[in-house]
Design an enzyme around this catalytic site. Structure first.
Site, short mmCIF file in Angstrom:
data_model
loop_
_atom_site.label_atom_id
_atom_site.label_comp_id
_atom_site.label_asym_id
_atom_site.label_seq_id
_atom_site.Cartn_x
_atom_site.Cartn_y
_atom_site.Cartn_z
N LYS A 88 0.87 -1.19 0.00
CA LYS A 88 0.00 0.00 0.00
C LYS A 88 0.89 1.23 0.00
CE LYS A 88 -4.49 0.80 0.33
NZ LYS A 88 -5.54 -0.14 -0.07
N1 GLU Z 1 -7.09 0.00 -3.54
C1 GLU Z 1 -7.83 -1.18 -3.85
C2 GLU Z 1 -7.93 -2.07 -2.62
O1 GLU Z 1 -7.80 -1.64 -1.50
C3 GLU Z 1 -7.31 -1.89 -5.10
C4 GLU Z 1 -5.91 -2.38 -5.02
C5 GLU Z 1 -5.36 -2.89 -6.36
O2 GLU Z 1 -6.10 -3.00 -7.31
O3 GLU Z 1 -4.16 -3.18 -6.38
O4 GLU Z 1 -8.20 -3.25 -2.73
#
Ligand code: GLU
Length: 417
Positions: free
Chosen positions: A108
């Site tokens: 993240k």
């Molecule tokens: N931000 C989204 C999540 O929390 C998508 C993450 C992604 O597609 O890598 O799942």
């Protein structure tokens, strides 16, 4: 907003991991390894603002685990971003990818900034500089960012472009959630909301609930608005919707089409004439059948959990329920579909985007949606099976499945990754 102790998402996810380790008899060396991120990068981002001054923002990229594949996860822009929050969200991505069985680890990123107070040009400069700073740790085989809160396909395009300038050739695979024109996937922008709807439909089928389709959606962004619109089209009664600046309520059901028009015109859902204005706090406690928290973490806490009236909670946001609240909901018999399962639609279609890009062969929206439904439904029934067999909640079952999957890969590979 400072979170109180006990509401810190990092402490929450550690507690969930520790409880899971005990439940599944996890070897202590694997448990110890999973309690830490693999890599935590903090960067300074100096940005020239439109008024000529310079602001220095702080950004993060955390990779929790890469044992099952490259690190994967979104990037968020918010004044509340902290290293602890990003670490927690990276760990949740590891579990999310494992639950739905896609070959990624978890990551993240985030920048502590207020995107609502910045111009598009400032956001572009911020994004490009942040990308340069995290460039050594990202890449299509290493770590693949995607949109999250207050970032979108344009943000991904800036990241992809900045990364490609450094390499000297185009590298679309470095991010997912890109615009279609530069290698994005059909269906990606709606995928998280659509996945939420698929898991809800599976839940209703399992609980044999055909009646009672009164829905509350907290959050009307990329996820909540898509879920509300899809459910409205399916004939569900969306009786309440909330956004950062307030909530609206109509016991007979909101006309979501007209609410969208009002929001487009005024910039917000509040002051919608066909509904009563209420607070977000009141929204969560309304009488309804289905509650979809689709905003931020720590929304259902020990202070309001006992007043939640929904029979089903589908966690479209990451970490919306604190552990104490979770226990209260469990005692009340609320069926909670946990975040790492319910909101996995986004990363599933991110995976499709990455695969399509690697093959340079693109699928139709119908194909994407069918494959998404297939993967998330399979995961739902796998989690349900564990929950029924072990007599645990869906969250405990999803964690058992996820941690077992990562542990299996760790046993096979060893300590290195
Ligand atoms: N931000 C989204 C999540 O929390 C998508 C993450 C992604 O597609 O890598 O799942």
């Amino acid at each position: 907003m400072q979170l109180n102790k006990g509401e810190n998402l990092w402490e929450t996810v550690l507690q969930q991991l520790d409880e899971t380790a005990k439940r599944i008899n996890l070897e202590s060396w694997i448990h110890k390894k999973l309690r830490k991120s693999k890599r935590e990068l903090t960067v300074s981002i100096p940005v020239k603002m439109d008024n000529g001054s310079v602001e220095v923002f702080t950004g993060y990229r955390v990779q929790h685990n890469i044992t099952r594949g490259p690190a994967k996860g979104g990037i968020r822009y918010s004044p509340e971003v902290t290293l602890d929050e990003i670490k927690a969200l990276a760990m949740l991505m590891t579990w999310k990818c494992a639950v739905v069985n896609i070959p990624y680890g978890g990551a993240k990123g985030g920048v502590a900034c207020n995107p609502f107070k910045m111009s598009a040009e400032e956001l572009e400069r911020l994004t490009r500089r942040y990308t340069s700073e995290i460039l050594p740790v990202i890449g299509p085989e290493k770590d693949i960012p995607a949109p999250d809160i207050s970032t979108d396909s344009q943000t991904m395009a800036w990241i992809m472009d900045t990364y490609s300038i450094d390499k000297g050739y185009s590298v679309p695979g470095v991010v997912t959630g890109k615009p279609i024109a530069i290698g994005g996937s059909e269906g990606r922008s709606e995928a998280t909301g659509r996945g939420v709807v698929y898991t809800l439909l599976n839940t209703l089928k399992h609980l044999n609930l055909i009646e009672g389709k009164k829905v509350i959606v907290q959050g009307y962004g990329k996820v909540g608005s898509v879920a509300a619109n899809l459910l409205f089209k399916e004939g569900y009664r969306i009786i309440g919707v909330g956004e950062i600046d307030g909530a609206v309520y109509n016991a007979d059901g909101l006309d979501i089409g007209r609410l969208n028009k009002h929001r487009k015109k005024s910039g917000s859902i509040v002051k919608f004439k066909e509904a009563d204005s209420i607070t977000n706090k009141e929204l969560l406690q309304l009488k309804c059948d289905i509650l979809i928290p689709a905003a931020l973490e720590n929304q259902i806490t020990k202070d309001n959990a006992s007043r939640i009236k929904a029979k089903i909670v589908v966690e479209a946001a990451n970490g919306p329920t604190t552990p104490k609240a979770d226990k209260i909901l469990k005692e009340k018999g609320v069926f909670v579909v946990p975040d790492i399962l319910a909101n996995a639609g986004g990363v599933i279609v991110s995976y499709f985007e990455w695969v399509q890009g690697l093959q340079s062969y693109f699928w139709s929206e119908r194909e994407v949606n069918l494959k998404l439904r297939d993967i998330i439904t399979k995961a739902f029934y796998k989690v349900l099976e564990i929950s029924l067999k072990k007599k645990t909640s869906m969250r405990e079952a999803a964690y058992s499945l996820a941690v077992n999957k990562v542990a299996e890969a760790t046993r096979i590979r060893g300590l290195y990754p």
